[in-house]
Design a protein around this motif. Structure first.
Motif, PDB file in Angstrom:
ATOM      1  N   LEU A 206       3.056   4.244   2.340  1.00  0.00           N
ATOM      2  CA  LEU A 206       1.943   3.299   2.295  1.00  0.00           C
ATOM      3  C   LEU A 206       1.948   2.503   0.987  1.00  0.00           C
ATOM      4  O   LEU A 206       1.536   1.338   0.962  1.00  0.00           O
TER       5      LEU A 206
ATOM      6  N   SER B 181       2.293  -1.576   0.948  1.00  0.00           N
ATOM      7  CA  SER B 181       1.238  -2.353   0.277  1.00  0.00           C
ATOM      8  C   SER B 181       1.806  -3.262  -0.809  1.00  0.00           C
ATOM      9  O   SER B 181       1.381  -4.414  -0.944  1.00  0.00           O
TER      10      SER B 181
ATOM     11  N   GLU C 134      -2.153  10.034   5.874  1.00  0.00           N
ATOM     12  CA  GLU C 134      -2.292   8.847   5.039  1.00  0.00           C
ATOM     13  C   GLU C 134      -2.532   9.179   3.575  1.00  0.00           C
ATOM     14  O   GLU C 134      -1.992   8.511   2.681  1.00  0.00           O
TER      15      GLU C 134
ATOM     16  N   ARG D 248      -0.186   7.872   0.065  1.00  0.00           N
ATOM     17  CA  ARG D 248      -0.735   7.011  -0.984  1.00  0.00           C
ATOM     18  C   ARG D 248      -0.431   7.576  -2.373  1.00  0.00           C
ATOM     19  O   ARG D 248      -1.025   7.148  -3.361  1.00  0.00           O
TER      20      ARG D 248
END
Length: 406
Positions: A159, A163, A194, A198
């Protein structure tokens, strides 16, 4: 063929009775399959809770002392350091993988060119990937040279990659964390979901140096290989005893040193599910037994109603074996068809529910094991044979003269 025509004719003469008897067997099978599916769903839910951390791992955390010890009062905040980690590795036999953890509390802004977002930053050792089941999709994880040389390198979650880098290849690029540039050396996936994706991992020695907390380790974790529960508990106690001596705290101060034995927790939950599965089989088989008794009673009534017919059959030469076969086949047909219908209904309902529980925390993806379904089918056939045995034996013993007088 004539035998089956006779059998079908007998069942059609008592439609309601046959239907109600079959429903009792179908319901018992349906409930057994449903309960087995629910039990498997509960097991999957528990396994999902352990998906992120290695099951054979022990975690050690510090806290504040709660017991006076060696002239020191309670309330003292404890801290691990790099030497404590080395002591664990040197003195505790059976450690497979070992890592320290250094948290940068809160989310830190990570920047790449004109893009930035907040992510969790974690200092760790190379063995971290085995503790968290980290799956590298490109590049590499941290290595020993990164630790020894305090390299400014980073391994980013998928992620973070999507991003900051969009469609670019992040390997070899630099991201900025709190004014310090780190070269991206790897991208990982993680089954933890998730939150895990991160994260940004950096060498723990680099994090200690750059963020002005040299030698500090917030937590430690290690795996124990193929050790069993008893061996894991012994290793946990050895680690607690060693660290208590090094930190000068009471060995029984559970708030000062907190440990989490994942293998022990998993074993306890597994034992609970063993009892649950036993209870499921007890209830399911009990329900099927009730249906079997119902079939047996109905067959006894059927034999009693057909006493004259059985007497005529014996008078014209029917053997006891043919009469036993006639009654047994009728019982097996009722239980077999009804039980298989209940089995299909149960499997169908479980399959219908399964997609709706994909993200539920406790009951997750219920399913019916094919082996269990085959066992249930075998039980149905056996139940039918047992249900028809007593009536069949009674039919074989009918005296033709007494039957013709009936």
């Amino acid at each position: 063929m004539e035998f089956f025509d006779e059998l079908w004719s007998t069942l059609r003469q008592n439609k309601l009775r046959t239907l109600l008897t079959g429903m009792s067997v179908a319901w018992g099978t349906f409930m057994l399959v449903l309960l087995l599916g629910a039990g498997r769903g509960l097991e999957n839910g528990v396994a999902w809770e352990f998906r992120d951390d290695a099951v054979n791992s022990i975690w050690v955390f510090t806290g504040r002392t709660s017991i006076p010890f060696a002239g020191r009062g309670p309330g003292r905040q404890l801290r691990f350091n790099n030497d404590d980690l080395s002591a664990l590795k040197s003195n505790i036999k059976g450690i497979e993988y070992l890592t320290g953890r250094f948290w940068l509390w809160g989310e830190f802004s990570v920047r790449y060119r004109d893009r930035h977002a907040a992510f969790d930053i974690l200092g760790a050792h190379p063995d971290q990937k085995f503790l968290e089941k980290t799956l590298m999709t490109s590049g590499r994880f941290l290595n020993d040279r990164d630790i020894a040389e305090r390299r400014k390198v980073a391994v980013i979650g998928d992620l973070v990659r999507s991003s900051l880098f969009r469609e670019e290849d992040p390997l070899g690029k630099y991201v900025e964390i709190r004014g310090v540039a780190y070269r991206v050396v790897g991208v990982f996936q993680d089954v933890g979901g998730e939150a895990e994706l991160r994260k940004v991992y950096v060498p723990i020695t680099t994090a200690q140096l750059v963020y002005s907390q040299p030698n500090l380790v917030h937590a430690m974790a290690f795996t124990i290989g193929d050790a069993d529960v008893a061996e894991s508990q012994a290793m946990e106690q050895d680690a607690r005893r060693l660290l208590s001596e090094r930190l000068d705290v009471a060995p029984n101060d559970l708030l000062a040193l907190r440990t989490q034995n994942n293998l022990e927790k998993f074993a306890k939950l597994t034992a609970v599910f063993g009892w649950i599965n036993g209870f499921v089989w007890f209830v399911g088989v009990g329900t099927m037994l009730a249906g079997m008794i119902s079939v047996s009673n109905i067959m006894l009534i059927s034999v009693a109603e057909r006493t004259r017919e059985i007497g005529i059959r014996k008078a014209i030469g029917a053997t006891p074996g043919s009469l036993v076969r006639m009654v047994l086949f009728e019982a097996i047909l009722i239980t077999g068809v009804s039980g298989y219908s209940g089995l299909l209904a149960g499997v169908g309902l479980v399959e219908l529910i399964a997609p709706q529980t994909a993200n539920t925390p406790f009951l997750r993806n219920p399913e019916v094991d094919v082996r269990m379904a085959l066992i249930a089918t075998a039980l149905i056939v056996l139940a039918g044979a047992l249900a028809g045995f007593v009536p069949a034996r009674r039919a074989a013993r009918v005296n033709p003269i007494v039957a013709l007088r009936d």
